[in-house]
Design an enzyme around this catalytic site. Structure first.
Site, short mmCIF file in Angstrom:
data_model
loop_
_atom_site.label_atom_id
_atom_site.label_comp_id
_atom_site.label_asym_id
_atom_site.label_seq_id
_atom_site.Cartn_x
_atom_site.Cartn_y
_atom_site.Cartn_z
N TRP A 106 124.56 87.53 63.43
CA TRP A 106 125.08 86.30 62.82
C TRP A 106 126.04 86.68 61.71
O TRP A 106 125.88 86.26 60.56
CB TRP A 106 123.94 85.46 62.27
CG TRP A 106 122.87 85.20 63.28
CD1 TRP A 106 121.77 85.94 63.53
CD2 TRP A 106 122.85 84.12 64.22
NE1 TRP A 106 121.04 85.39 64.55
CE2 TRP A 106 121.67 84.26 64.99
CE3 TRP A 106 123.68 83.04 64.47
CZ2 TRP A 106 121.33 83.37 66.00
CZ3 TRP A 106 123.33 82.15 65.47
CH2 TRP A 106 122.17 82.33 66.23
N GLN B 186 131.06 62.20 72.14
CA GLN B 186 129.73 62.00 72.73
C GLN B 186 128.99 60.91 71.95
O GLN B 186 128.14 61.19 71.12
CB GLN B 186 128.96 63.33 72.63
CG GLN B 186 127.63 63.34 73.29
CD GLN B 186 127.71 63.72 74.74
OE1 GLN B 186 128.55 64.50 75.14
NE2 GLN B 186 126.83 63.17 75.54
N PHE B 187 129.33 59.65 72.23
CA PHE B 187 128.70 58.54 71.50
C PHE B 187 127.20 58.50 71.71
O PHE B 187 126.46 57.96 70.89
CB PHE B 187 129.35 57.20 71.87
CG PHE B 187 128.90 56.62 73.17
CD1 PHE B 187 127.85 55.70 73.22
CD2 PHE B 187 129.51 56.99 74.36
CE1 PHE B 187 127.44 55.16 74.42
CE2 PHE B 187 129.11 56.45 75.56
CZ PHE B 187 128.07 55.54 75.60
N THR B 188 126.70 59.09 72.80
CA THR B 188 125.27 59.04 73.09
C THR B 188 124.44 59.84 72.09
O THR B 188 123.21 59.73 72.08
CB THR B 188 124.98 59.52 74.52
OG1 THR B 188 125.42 60.87 74.66
CG2 THR B 188 125.67 58.64 75.55
#
Length: 148
Positions: free
Chosen positions: A65, A81-83
């Site tokens: 990382w 991605q409105f969901t």
């Protein structure tokens, strides 16, 4: 604002059988906009996506990382991605009342994409409001939920 951030080896989005966005190593971002989101949230989220250390340093195999997408000159695919604001607590059908209306969300989505483009990295997108097929070759897998 919510973003599902995925470290990917590759990703692409298709609309009506045509590839409209395609990347190699980098990040796939699924982006949800709330009605209360503003330029402040966009700025924070763009900076966070660009600067999070999610990639290994090839010179230090143990440091998984160590590098950001900026530091590896990676690529980013951004898909609306409105969901991500779907509420499934009641009934059998999700409610999307917590998602911004399309006329607000589209403007903020494009502003977010433009902020990412200022990085100089290759930034590809889906098509706002379209039915899309998204192919994601998740690397790791590394998947994070960012919210502001």
């Amino acid at each position: 604002m919510r973003v599902i951030l995925q470290r990917v080896k590759s990703s692409q989005v298709t609309v009506n059988g045509q590839i409209i966005g395609k990347i190699g190593q980098g990040l796939n971002l699924l982006v949800g906009i709330a009605p209360t989101d503003s330029e402040k949230e966009l700025e924070w989220m763009a900076r966070k996506c660009l600067e999070l250390r999610l990639f290994p340093d090839p010179e230090k195999p143990a440091a998984r990382w160590d590098k950001s997408v900026l530091e590896i000159s990676g690529e980013i695919l951004v898909v609306s991605q409105f969901t991500l604001y779907g509420d499934c607590r009641k009934g059998r059908r999700p409610s999307f009342d917590m998602s911004a209306p399309p006329e607000i969300a589209e403007k903020l989505y494009h502003n977010f994409v433009n902020r990412l483009k200022q990085s100089g990295l290759k930034i590809e997108t889906g098509e706002f409001g379209a039915m899309m097929n998204v192919e994601i070759e998740n690397d790791g897998p590394v998947t994070l939920l960012l919210e502001k």
